[in-house]
Write an enzyme that holds these catalytic residues in place. Structure first.
Site, short mmCIF file in Angstrom:
data_model
loop_
_atom_site.label_atom_id
_atom_site.label_comp_id
_atom_site.label_asym_id
_atom_site.label_seq_id
_atom_site.Cartn_x
_atom_site.Cartn_y
_atom_site.Cartn_z
N ASP A 1 -5.72 -21.09 -6.75
CA ASP A 1 -6.66 -22.07 -7.30
C ASP A 1 -7.47 -22.75 -6.19
OD1 ASP A 1 -5.60 -21.50 -9.82
OD2 ASP A 1 -4.25 -23.21 -9.79
N ASP B 1 2.23 -22.70 -10.78
CA ASP B 1 1.54 -23.77 -10.06
C ASP B 1 2.57 -24.67 -9.41
OD1 ASP B 1 -1.02 -22.94 -10.83
OD2 ASP B 1 -0.98 -24.13 -12.67
#
Length: 167
Positions: A133, A117
């Site tokens: 995401d 991420d």
């Protein structure tokens, strides 16, 4: 339409891979850097994070469950995407976003054992997330809107058209 959905999914997966590879190569050594800010007011930072869980770090350490569950959802999504093309191009596009995002994160889980991420919203303290995401979140919101607002109108219009044909 099906070919376009496949191409779009592959492009989104490639973008996700590119950004994650950049994060591993460039962002991991420095951990964090400014991305969008106005003066001293930070909006979004780029922060390297290895997430071995699911949304908001839930189910941390459940690698094999997350790989299995995500794989099943992707297969179901691919089937649903092709069956929904005749019903709604918007719905099939939303499902394609789910499939692309799920696949992007699945590749990370299989390859690294965690998901990379990098986008951290500093405007308000929120989770750190990635391109995959974003795809999944956009798909969820769009499907929610579709189910609440578009599907009922489409069904009503279909019933009116069928009633007019029967007259």
């Amino acid at each position: 339409m099906s070919i376009l959905l496949i191409i779009a999914a592959l492009v989104l997966i490639a973008i996700d891979r590119f950004v994650k590879n950049w994060a591993v190569d460039t962002l991991q050594p420095v951990h964090t850097m400014d991305f969008i800010k106005f003066g001293d007011f930070k909006i979004i930072d780029l922060t390297y994070l290895e997430n071995d869980g699911a949304i908001f770090g839930s189910m941390s350490g459940q690698k094999w469950f997350l790989i299995g569950f995500t794989s099943i959802i992707i297969v179901i999504g691919i089937i649903a995407m092709f069956f929904s093309v005749r019903k709604s191009k918007l719905l099939s596009f939303c499902i394609m976003l789910f499939v692309a995002g799920g696949t992007g994160n699945l590749i990370d889980r299989i390859h690294f054992g965690y998901v990379v991420d990098m986008f951290e919203i500093k405007l308000f303290h929120f989770a750190i997330f990635n391109v995959a995401d974003i795809c999944v979140t956009c798909a969820f919101v769009m499907i929610f809107v579709y189910i609440l607002f578009i599907e009922p109108k489409a069904e009503k219009a279909k019933k009116i058209t069928e009633a007019e044909k029967n007259e």
